[in-house]
Design an enzyme around this catalytic site. Structure first.
Site, PDB file in Angstrom:
ATOM      1  N   LYS A 274       0.368   1.159  -8.948  1.00  0.00           N
ATOM      2  CA  LYS A 274       1.591   2.186  -9.933  1.00  0.00           C
ATOM      3  C   LYS A 274       3.001   0.206  -9.773  1.00  0.00           C
ATOM      4  CE  LYS A 274       0.870   5.115  -7.066  1.00  0.00           C
ATOM      5  NZ  LYS A 274       1.334   6.343  -5.316  1.00  0.00           N
TER       6      LYS A 274
ATOM      7  N   ARG B 134     -13.072   2.647  -6.571  1.00  0.00           N
ATOM      8  CA  ARG B 134     -11.672   3.153  -7.513  1.00  0.00           C
ATOM      9  C   ARG B 134     -12.232   2.658  -8.918  1.00  0.00           C
ATOM     10  NH1 ARG B 134      -7.562   2.034  -4.268  1.00  0.00           N
ATOM     11  NH2 ARG B 134      -5.639   2.433  -6.489  1.00  0.00           N
TER      12      ARG B 134
ATOM     13  N   GLU C 193       0.839   9.590  -3.272  1.00  0.00           N
ATOM     14  CA  GLU C 193       2.584   9.124  -2.247  1.00  0.00           C
ATOM     15  C   GLU C 193       3.712   8.945  -3.485  1.00  0.00           C
ATOM     16  OE1 GLU C 193       2.563   4.355  -0.310  1.00  0.00           O
ATOM     17  OE2 GLU C 193       4.342   5.308  -0.290  1.00  0.00           O
TER      18      GLU C 193
HETATM   19  P1  ATP Z   1      -1.443   1.862  -6.724  1.00  0.00           P
HETATM   20  O1  ATP Z   1      -2.494   1.229  -6.473  1.00  0.00           O
HETATM   21  O2  ATP Z   1      -1.763   3.253  -7.892  1.00  0.00           O
HETATM   22  O3  ATP Z   1      -1.158   2.156  -5.685  1.00  0.00           O
HETATM   23  P2  ATP Z   1      -2.624   4.547  -4.562  1.00  0.00           P
HETATM   24  O4  ATP Z   1      -3.760   4.398  -4.111  1.00  0.00           O
HETATM   25  O5  ATP Z   1      -1.418   3.321  -3.788  1.00  0.00           O
HETATM   26  O6  ATP Z   1      -2.348   3.469  -6.171  1.00  0.00           O
HETATM   27  P3  ATP Z   1      -1.857   7.217  -3.455  1.00  0.00           P
HETATM   28  O7  ATP Z   1      -0.410   7.458  -4.609  1.00  0.00           O
HETATM   29  O8  ATP Z   1      -1.789   6.691  -2.197  1.00  0.00           O
HETATM   30  O9  ATP Z   1      -1.376   5.348  -5.065  1.00  0.00           O
HETATM   31  O10 ATP Z   1      -2.987   7.491  -4.395  1.00  0.00           O
HETATM   32  C1  ATP Z   1      -3.113   8.900  -4.326  1.00  0.00           C
HETATM   33  C2  ATP Z   1      -5.347   8.575  -4.698  1.00  0.00           C
HETATM   34  O11 ATP Z   1      -5.924   8.215  -5.296  1.00  0.00           O
HETATM   35  C3  ATP Z   1      -5.119   8.272  -3.289  1.00  0.00           C
HETATM   36  O12 ATP Z   1      -6.428   8.948  -3.066  1.00  0.00           O
HETATM   37  C4  ATP Z   1      -6.403   7.054  -4.207  1.00  0.00           C
HETATM   38  O13 ATP Z   1      -7.216   6.647  -3.308  1.00  0.00           O
HETATM   39  C5  ATP Z   1      -5.935   8.097  -5.224  1.00  0.00           C
HETATM   40  N1  ATP Z   1      -6.511   6.820  -6.604  1.00  0.00           N
HETATM   41  C6  ATP Z   1      -5.339   5.766  -6.317  1.00  0.00           C
HETATM   42  N2  ATP Z   1      -5.671   5.263  -7.286  1.00  0.00           N
HETATM   43  C7  ATP Z   1      -6.493   5.027  -8.060  1.00  0.00           C
HETATM   44  C8  ATP Z   1      -8.143   4.664  -8.583  1.00  0.00           C
HETATM   45  N3  ATP Z   1      -8.320   3.719  -9.259  1.00  0.00           N
HETATM   46  N4  ATP Z   1      -9.584   5.081  -8.923  1.00  0.00           N
HETATM   47  C9  ATP Z   1      -9.375   6.339  -7.551  1.00  0.00           C
HETATM   48  N5  ATP Z   1      -9.235   6.994  -7.087  1.00  0.00           N
HETATM   49  C10 ATP Z   1      -7.479   6.225  -6.306  1.00  0.00           C
HETATM   50 MG    MG Z   2      -1.671   4.230  -1.922  1.00  0.00          MG
END
Ligand code: ATP
Ligand code: MG
Length: 564
Positions: free
Chosen positions: A270, A260, A35
C-alpha cells in the site's frame, strides 16, 4: 502446497486437527483485518478469500476488522472502499464489522493490568535511544534505566500519558520481557505511544495509541477468533502475542502463517501504491493498471476470476512469485463464459466494395455468442464502405497469412467473402484504402462453389459505425521485480511508459449502447469493459485482457525462421 482434490492445504489440515482434538469445540472463527490506510490489492484478495473461504467451508464465521491504530495514516474514505471491495469479492460479515478502536478502552485496561502485574513499564528513553539499547541479532540489548520503576509510578505516568500531559514521543509503555532474547521482537517491545492526533473514529479522545502488535493479538482474543491467519512476516511476532495473552491470562487464538502473494511485474504494498497515486503515475487508486481490487474491477476482471486465481495459487509456507499471465488466464476464462461478442475496429483502414450498391444497407442478425443462444442477438449493418483492422491487410503477406492481401479472399465475419482488387497508397507507401469486390452468393460467409476461404476478419460499416475511446492497458512495470533498481532510484524508475495506449476506435452500433460495467468480447481482440468515463456519444472501453493470440505466435515463428 496447492489446494488439491486429494490433500488439503496445511491451514485446513491444521483446522481439521483442532476440530479432531476439540481444541475450539469444533468452532472456526476467522477475521480479515485490514488497516484502513489505502485500497485493497490482490495480496489482500488472497487473505480475504482464505479467511472468508475457510470460515464458510467449516460452517464458521469471519469478521471484518479494521485495524485502525494509526491515526495519522488512516481515513474513513479507505474504510468505505475496503468494505465495498470485500463485498465485491464475496466476503460476508453480516453485522460483524469491528474496529480495533472499539477496543481502545479495553486495551487500556489490559495495559494497566500488565503494569499492576509488573509486566509493563513507562520508558522515558527517546525512540533513538530505544533503538540503540535494543542491540542486534548478534548482540543482546541493554535494560533501560527506567525499567525498574515501581508499579505506582508506572501507573501514574501511564495515566498522565493518557490524559495528554506529555508531548508526542516523550514516553512509551513497554512490555517487560527480556532484553537479551534472541527474538528481537521480545526485547521489551513498545505497547503504547503518545500521539496527540485526531483519530477518524475516536476523534480527540485519545492521546496514546496502542501499537499494532499489542492491539492485534488482543483484538483477536476479544473477538474469540479461533484461527488467526496471517502472513509469514509475523512468525516472530507470534512469541510476543503468546506472551501478552499469557501475561493477561486471556483467551488464545491459534495463529497460522502463510506466504504472501507476490506477483511478477506488480507492486503489492500500500505504501508504494499510495506513492503511484500521489505522484500521478496512475489516475487514482482505481486506475485499471493498478493491482487494487477497484482497479481490477474497473478493468473488467470479474470477482470469480480473482477468487479462482487466488485459489489456484493456493496457500504455501514459502514465498514465491506468481506470473502475471496466470491472473490474465483466470480473467480470460471467466469472461469467455460470460461475455457477449461484438465487433470493434481499433486501428481502422477503409475498405470499399466496388460491386456493392452505393446506398444499400443490409442488416445482419448476429448472435451475441456463437454457442449460447440465450445471449440473444443484435442487428449489424453492412454497407459498401467498411473499416477493417490495418493489421488484417498486408501488401506483402508472410507465408500462411490467411487474411487480406492483393488478390486474396477473406471472409467478413457473418457477412460476405471479399477479394482484394486494388490498393490505394499515400506518398509514403501507407495503405489508405483497399478496393475489393464481394461475392454476392456468399451471404453468411459460405461459398457456393465449394472453394475454401480460410481467414475470417471482423469489420464495421463506415456509415453506421460509432466512435469510441478504447484504452489498451499493458503491464505497469517493465521488470518482473519492480523493486530491482539501480542505487539511488526507486521502483518508479521501472514504470512502463507505454502502460496505457488510447485508441479512437470504430464500433458497431449495438456496442454504443453499453453501460458502464458491461463487458464484451471484441471479436479477435480481447475483452473490454465499458468504463464509467463513458459519455452520451462517446463510450469508453477498457481492455481487460487480450485473447490468446495465435497470430502473434505464428508471426514470431516466421520471424524466427527468417532470422535463423
Ligand atoms: P501492505 O504491505 O500492502 O501495506 P499490509 O499487510 O500492511 O499490506 P493490512 O491492511 O495490514 O496490509 O493487511 C490486511 C491483511 O491482508 C493482513 O492479514 C495481511 O497479512 C494480508 N495481506 C496483505 N498483503 C498480502 C499479500 N501480499 N498476500 C497475502 N496476504 C496479504
Ligand atoms: Mg499491515
Amino acid at each position: 502446497m496447492d489446494t488439491e482434490k486429494s490433500g488439503k492445504d496445511f491451514i485446513r489440515a491444521n483446522i481439521d486437527e483442532d476440530n479432531a482434538s476439540g481444541r475450539f469445540d469444533g468452532a472456526v472463527h476467522t477475521r480479515f483485518p485490514p488497516e484502513p490506510n489505502g485500497f485493497l490489492h490482490l495480496g489482500h484478495a488472497k487473505s480475504i478469500v482464505l479467511n472468508f473461504g475457510v470460515a464458510k467451508e467449516y460452517g464458521g464465521l469471519c469478521n471484518l476488522r479494521f485495524d485502525d491504530t494509526n491515526p495519522e495514516k488512516e481515513d474513513s474514505s479507505y474504510v468505505d472502499a475496503i468494505r465495498e471491495d470485500v463485498k465485491w469479492l464475496g466476503g460476508k460479515w453480516d453485522d460483524r464489522e469491528y474496529y480495533a478502536s472499539d477496543y481502545f478502552d479495553k486495551l487500556y485496561e489490559y495495559a494497566e493490568e500488565l503494569i499492576r502485574r509488573g509486566k509493563a513499564y513507562v520508558d522515558d528513553l527517546s525512540a533513538d535511544e530505544i533503538r540503540e539499547y535494543r542491540g542486534t541479532l548478534t548482540e543482546p540489548g541493554r535494560n533501560s534505566p527506567w525499567r525498574d520503576r515501581s508499579v505506582e509510578e508506572n501507573l501514574d505516568l501511564f495515566r498522565r500519558m493518557k490524559a495528554g500531559e506529555f508531548p508526542d514521543g516523550s514516553r512509551v509503555l513497554r512490555a517487560k520481557i527480556d532484553m537479551a532474547s534472541p527474538n528481537l521482537v521480545m526485547r521489551d517491545p513498545t505497547l503504547y505511544r503518545i500521539r496527540n492526533a485526531k483519530h477518524h473514529r475516536t476523534g480527540e479522545q485519545w492521546h496514546i495509541y496502542p501499537m499494532y502488535d499489542y492491539a492485534h493479538c488482543l483484538s483477536d482474543s476479544i473477538e474469540g477468533i479461533t484461527h488467526s491467519l496471517c502472513t509469514l512476516e509475523f512468525v516472530n511476532n507470534r512469541e510476543l502475542y503468546d506472551w501478552i495473552l499469557d501475561a493477561l491470562g486471556v483467551y488464545h487464538p491459534r495463529q497460522i502463517e502463510f506466504a504472501r502473494l507476490n506477483l511478477a511485474h506488480t507492486i503489492l504494498s500500500k505504501r508504494k501504491l499510495i506513492q503511484l497515486v500521489r505522484e500521478g503515475h496512475v489516475k487514482g487508486w482505481d486506475d485499471p493498471r493498478m493491482p487494487t481490487l477497484s482497479g481490477l474491477r474497473r478493468r473488467g476482471a470479474p470477482p470469480e476470476a480473482i477468487r479462482e486465481f487466488v485459489n489456484r495459487v493456493g496457500v504455501a509456507r514459502a514465498d514465491s512469485t506468481v506470473d502475471y499471465g496466470m491472473l490474465e488466464y483466470c480473467i480470460r476464462e471467466k469472461l469467455n463464459e460470460t461475455s457477449p461478442r461484438a465487433m470493434a475496429v481499433l486501428d481502422p483502414v477503409r475498405v470499399v466494395i466496388e460491386n456493392y450498391p452505393e446506398d444499400k444497407i443490409e442488416e445482419f442478425d448476429m448472435p451475441y455468442h456463437p454457442e449460447k443462444p440465450e445471449f440473444g442477438s443484435r442487428i449489424v449493418p453492412f454497407a459498401r464502405e467498411l473499416y477493417i483492422e490495418r493489421d488484417d491487410f498486408r501488401l506483402n503477406p508472410p507465408p500462411k497469412f490467411h487474411r487480406l492481401s492483393p488478390g486474396s479472399e477473406v471472409r467478413l465475419r457473418y457477412a460476405y467473402i471479399i477479394k482484394c482488387r486494388d490498393v490505394v497508397l499515400d506518398d509514403d507507401g501507407n495503405v489508405v484504402e483497399i478496393r475489393c469486390e464481394y461475392d454476392p452468393d456468399s451471404r453468411g460467409g459460405k461459398t457456393s462453389d465449394g472453394r475454401k476461404v480460410k481467414g475470417t476478419i471482423h469489420w464495421t460499416a463506415a456509415k453506421t459505425a460509432k466512435k469510441a475511446e478504447v484504452r489498451l492497458y499493458d503491464k505497469l512495470f517493465l521488470t518482473a521485480d519492480p523493486n530491482d533498481v539501480p542505487e539511488g532510484q526507486d521502483f518508479t524508475a521501472n514504470l512502463n511508459p507505454r502502460s496505457l495506449e488510447t485508441r479512437e476506435a470504430w464500433i458497431e452500433p449495438a456496442l454504443a449502447k453499453a453501460k458502464p460495467g458491461d463487458v464484451f468480447q471484441f471479436e479477435r481482440l480481447g475483452y473490454f469493459r465499458a468504463d464509467e468515463d463513458s459519455a452520451e456519444n462517446k463510450p469508453v472501453f477498457n481492455r481487460a485482457v487480450t485473447l490468446r493470440d495465435t497470430w502473434a505466435k505464428l508471426e514470431s515463428a516466421n520471424r524466427d525462421r527468417k532470422a535463423g
